[in-house]
Scaffold this active site. Structure first.
Site, PDB file in Angstrom:
ATOM      1  N   SER A 134      46.508  27.166  24.421  1.00 36.62           N
ATOM      2  CA  SER A 134      46.152  25.990  25.212  1.00 36.62           C
ATOM      3  C   SER A 134      47.217  24.905  25.087  1.00 36.62           C
ATOM      4  CB  SER A 134      44.815  25.430  24.744  1.00 36.62           C
ATOM      5  OG  SER A 134      43.803  26.409  24.842  1.00 36.62           O
TER       6      SER A 134
HETATM    7  N1  SAH Z   1      42.081  28.603  20.947  1.00 41.11           N
HETATM    8  C1  SAH Z   1      43.232  29.262  21.519  1.00 41.11           C
HETATM    9  C2  SAH Z   1      43.055  29.459  23.002  1.00 41.11           C
HETATM   10  C3  SAH Z   1      43.251  30.876  23.396  1.00 41.11           C
HETATM   11  S1  SAH Z   1      42.937  31.245  25.083  1.00 41.11           S
HETATM   12  C4  SAH Z   1      44.474  28.455  21.188  1.00 41.11           C
HETATM   13  O1  SAH Z   1      44.529  27.835  20.147  1.00 41.11           O
HETATM   14  O2  SAH Z   1      45.414  28.471  21.930  1.00 41.11           O
HETATM   15  C5  SAH Z   1      41.238  31.655  25.071  1.00 41.11           C
HETATM   16  C6  SAH Z   1      40.851  32.889  24.305  1.00 41.11           C
HETATM   17  O3  SAH Z   1      39.458  33.115  24.556  1.00 41.11           O
HETATM   18  C7  SAH Z   1      41.565  34.167  24.699  1.00 41.11           C
HETATM   19  O4  SAH Z   1      42.219  34.698  23.592  1.00 41.11           O
HETATM   20  C8  SAH Z   1      40.435  35.089  25.164  1.00 41.11           C
HETATM   21  O5  SAH Z   1      40.624  36.436  24.808  1.00 41.11           O
HETATM   22  C9  SAH Z   1      39.247  34.499  24.440  1.00 41.11           C
HETATM   23  N2  SAH Z   1      37.939  34.822  24.982  1.00 41.11           N
HETATM   24  C10 SAH Z   1      37.556  34.927  26.287  1.00 41.11           C
HETATM   25  N3  SAH Z   1      36.257  35.276  26.372  1.00 41.11           N
HETATM   26  C11 SAH Z   1      35.797  35.378  25.081  1.00 41.11           C
HETATM   27  C12 SAH Z   1      34.551  35.741  24.487  1.00 41.11           C
HETATM   28  N4  SAH Z   1      33.481  36.023  25.235  1.00 41.11           N
HETATM   29  N5  SAH Z   1      34.471  35.753  23.147  1.00 41.11           N
HETATM   30  C13 SAH Z   1      35.533  35.480  22.376  1.00 41.11           C
HETATM   31  N6  SAH Z   1      36.745  35.149  22.856  1.00 41.11           N
HETATM   32  C14 SAH Z   1      36.881  35.117  24.189  1.00 41.11           C
END
Ligand code: SAH
Length: 285
Positions: A134
């Protein structure tokens, strides 16, 4: 029952965030008042097919300021990190603790080494498996709003991704649980947090729609992927007095704050327009 507050004062402009190279570019000398003006608030738009992010290859900075080696030394990266935190403050992030941890946690360690020199731009960057880390601004914003609810003893994150936000949370909260559904990302995040010596974050491979009841109730729940609705299981795991932040929507998304004021009462406030990767179901092994 959900209540709605007038979100007008918090509304910011939507931003498609289809570029990897630039985020809302903070300008020097932006005053606090200006910083409160509408700004793009984007986070982790999917990189790859669909909402393809076309990353124009960047030429070296004029004057060679980003010479390889110079820009990727730990000292240079620490400098860029400090500058990123200062810019976040100019962009309206007022929580000093949040700014402090943003200046401390090495974001470049959570992304591919080849992207290290870009780690401190306000941009979403690819982390593999079609996901992105993000944007720093939205991470800082979510952390700051979560902390406005009071001390964070237990926190749940849905969507560990590369583990960056979990590492920040671990510095701001007593205990962190973070759930990721993609095994490769989960395993890399476990390695990274271990390498960085983070001991108070438990990373779970699972479907975050179900939360992680064993670790709750949580003072804050941060969801890093957008569903059409906030998963009801998460509301059940929010402590009374706790705050949940989640992007909600499909092609148009809003960051939503849910405050639990009693066992039965939840107050809903809509914040910025954002763009996150989709919240999916099931586990990808
Ligand atoms: N918190 C992260 C953001 C990653 S992007 C950061 O620090 O940058 C969002 C993430 O949510 C992705 O890795 C995706 O695989 C995950 N995601 C999507 N749906 C999800 C679910 N139902 N349970 C767990 N993770 C999920």
């Amino acid at each position: 029952m959900a209540e709605r507050k007038n979100p007008a004062s918090k509304v910011t402009t939507a931003n498609s965030n289809t570029r990897l190279t630039t985020g809302p570019s903070p300008r020097r000398g932006v005053s606090r008042a200006d910083a409160g003006m509408p700004r793009p608030a984007n986070s982790n738009t999917r990189v790859g097919a669909g909402l393809a992010v076309r990353a124009p290859r960047r030429d070296p900075e004029p004057g060679g300021a980003m010479l390889r080696g110079e820009a990727t030394s730990e000292a240079a990266l620490a400098g860029l990190r400090g500058r990123m935190a200062a810019l976040l403050a100019q962009q309206g992030i007022q929580d000093d603790e949040v700014l402090r941890v943003m200046a401390e946690v090495p974001r470049h360690r959570f992304i591919d080494e080849a992207l290290a020199s870009r780690a401190y731009e306000n941009a979403a960057l690819p982390i593999g498996a079609g996901q992105t880390i993000s944007q720093p601004w939205i991470v800082a914003r979510m952390l700051a709003v979560a902390r406005e609810g009071g001390a964070l003893h237990r926190v749940l994150e849905v969507g560990t991704g590369c583990g960056y936000q979990a590492a920040l949370l671990a510095r701001l909260a007593g205990q962190v649980v973070s759930v990721e559904r993609i095994r490769s990302l989960h395993e890399q995040a476990v390695d990274r947090l271990r390498t960085l010596g983070v001991r108070n974050a438990k990373l779970v491979l699972g479907d975050g729609n179900a939360g992680w009841p064993a670790g709750g109730p949580y003072d804050a729940i941060l969801v890093a992927a957008a569903g059409l609705h906030i998963p009801p299981a998460l509301l059940g795991q929010l402590a009374v007095g706790g705050r949940l932040l989640a992007p909600e929507g499909g092609s148009q998304q809003r960051l939503v704050l849910i405050e639990r004021s009693s066992r039965e009462r939840f107050r809903r406030t809509e914040l910025e327009f954002v763009r996150f990767v989709p919240l999916q179901t099931g586990v990808q092994l």
